[in-house]
Write a protein that holds these residues in place. Structure first.
Motif, short mmCIF file in Angstrom:
data_model
loop_
_atom_site.label_atom_id
_atom_site.label_comp_id
_atom_site.label_asym_id
_atom_site.label_seq_id
_atom_site.Cartn_x
_atom_site.Cartn_y
_atom_site.Cartn_z
N GLY A 5 -30.23 8.24 53.29
CA GLY A 5 -29.83 7.54 54.45
C GLY A 5 -30.88 5.65 55.00
N TRP A 6 -31.77 5.79 53.94
CA TRP A 6 -33.21 4.83 54.67
C TRP A 6 -32.25 3.78 54.83
CZ3 TRP A 6 -37.13 4.73 50.19
CH2 TRP A 6 -37.37 6.38 50.65
N GLY A 7 -32.89 2.16 54.90
CA GLY A 7 -31.91 1.46 56.18
C GLY A 7 -33.16 -0.03 55.05
N PRO A 8 -32.45 -1.07 55.06
CA PRO A 8 -33.02 -1.89 54.42
C PRO A 8 -34.90 -2.41 54.07
CG PRO A 8 -31.24 -3.14 55.72
CD PRO A 8 -31.60 -1.51 56.01
N ILE A 9 -35.52 -1.98 55.50
CA ILE A 9 -36.91 -2.27 55.86
C ILE A 9 -37.37 -0.91 54.58
CG2 ILE A 9 -39.05 -2.34 57.44
CD1 ILE A 9 -36.25 -3.68 59.50
N LYS A 10 -36.86 0.51 55.02
CA LYS A 10 -38.11 0.61 54.40
C LYS A 10 -37.69 0.79 53.02
CE LYS A 10 -39.17 5.87 54.80
NZ LYS A 10 -39.13 7.02 55.07
N LEU A 11 -36.84 0.56 52.41
CA LEU A 11 -36.22 0.02 50.82
C LEU A 11 -36.99 -0.70 50.63
CD1 LEU A 11 -32.17 0.48 50.82
CD2 LEU A 11 -33.68 2.04 49.88
N ARG A 12 -37.03 -1.85 50.85
CA ARG A 12 -38.08 -3.18 50.73
C ARG A 12 -39.49 -2.58 50.39
NH1 ARG A 12 -35.85 -6.20 53.71
NH2 ARG A 12 -34.40 -7.24 52.79
N TYR A 13 -39.35 -1.98 51.57
CA TYR A 13 -40.86 -1.63 51.05
C TYR A 13 -41.82 -0.95 50.54
CZ TYR A 13 -45.07 0.58 52.87
OH TYR A 13 -47.26 1.09 52.71
N GLU A 14 -41.15 0.25 50.39
CA GLU A 14 -40.72 1.23 49.06
C GLU A 14 -40.79 0.96 47.44
OE1 GLU A 14 -42.42 4.57 48.89
OE2 GLU A 14 -42.27 4.69 51.76
N LEU A 15 -40.07 -0.25 48.23
CA LEU A 15 -40.00 -1.06 46.56
C LEU A 15 -41.10 -1.63 45.98
CD1 LEU A 15 -36.23 -1.53 46.16
CD2 LEU A 15 -37.87 -0.09 44.43
N LEU A 16 -41.30 -2.56 47.37
CA LEU A 16 -42.58 -3.50 47.40
C LEU A 16 -44.28 -2.78 46.28
CD1 LEU A 16 -42.21 -6.01 50.04
CD2 LEU A 16 -42.17 -6.47 47.40
N HIS A 17 -44.39 -1.45 47.39
CA HIS A 17 -45.19 -0.36 46.94
C HIS A 17 -45.48 -0.09 44.79
CE1 HIS A 17 -48.14 2.97 47.31
NE2 HIS A 17 -47.65 3.68 46.75
N ARG A 18 -44.17 0.02 44.33
CA ARG A 18 -43.79 -0.04 43.41
C ARG A 18 -43.82 -1.11 42.06
NH1 ARG A 18 -41.36 3.83 45.85
NH2 ARG A 18 -40.99 6.43 45.47
N LYS A 19 -44.28 -2.57 43.11
CA LYS A 19 -44.59 -3.81 42.67
C LYS A 19 -43.44 -4.01 42.06
CE LYS A 19 -49.96 -2.79 42.50
NZ LYS A 19 -49.72 -2.31 43.45
N ILE A 20 -42.41 -3.78 42.00
CA ILE A 20 -40.85 -3.98 41.75
C ILE A 20 -41.12 -5.95 42.66
CG2 ILE A 20 -38.57 -3.86 41.78
CD1 ILE A 20 -40.31 -1.86 40.69
N ASP A 21 -40.54 -6.33 41.59
CA ASP A 21 -40.33 -7.70 41.72
C ASP A 21 -38.99 -7.95 42.58
OD1 ASP A 21 -39.98 -10.49 40.62
OD2 ASP A 21 -38.14 -10.68 40.61
#
Length: 153
Positions: free
Chosen positions: A69-85
């Motif tokens: 049930g994650w929202g866009p802010i948390k998704l963006r943060y987690e993916l940025l943490h994983r160094k995704i473009d």
């Protein structure tokens, strides 16, 4: 660890589950492989489509929205943490319809409301807003859905 053995190990790992380059690099960092060997392995895995950060982002977003049930802010943060473009992140998040995000948020808030045993409406509202924020939704969205859910009660 010998490079050929490491290559087989990481190829097998990537064939079983989706991984991003960051995940694999973190695993390799704990081994005795030199930087050149690590880069060759990553390049091979990328070339042979064992790892693809865009594909990883799409799967990650879809799973975290549906199951957590994650929202866009948390998704963006987690993916940025994983160094995704950032473009891959925006594309992956853009694949999810806003209605699905709202449904997931509403479902989580309704469940939380059932679990919370308080007659104090302000405490309940604060609790629901904190939940929405911790799931990665913008305050405006959370406030709108909280008001909607509480008025239906």
């Amino acid at each position: 660890m010998e490079e050929k053995i490491a290559l087989s190990k990481y190829a097998a790992l990537c064939s079983k589950a989706e991984h991003c380059e960051y995940d694999i690099r973190e695993k390799m960092r704990k081994t005795d492989l030199d930087d050149d060997a690590q880069n060759r392995i990553i390049e091979y895995l990328r070339k042979e489509k064992y790892i693809d950060d865009s594909r990883y982002a799409e799967i990650f977003v879809r799973d975290k929205v549906r199951f957590n049930g994650w929202g866009p802010i948390k998704l963006r943060y987690e993916l940025l943490h994983r160094k995704i473009d950032e473009d891959a992140i925006e594309d992956a998040i853009g694949m999810i319809d806003d209605d699905e995000f709202h449904e997931q948020l509403e479902k989580a808030l309704v469940a939380k409301m059932r679990q919370t045993h308080t007659d104090d409406k302000m405490k309940l509202k604060a609790s629901l807003i904190r939940l929405g924020g911790s799931r990665g939704y913008a305050f405006d969205e959370v406030a709108y859905i909280v008001n909607k859910v509480m008025s239906a009660k």
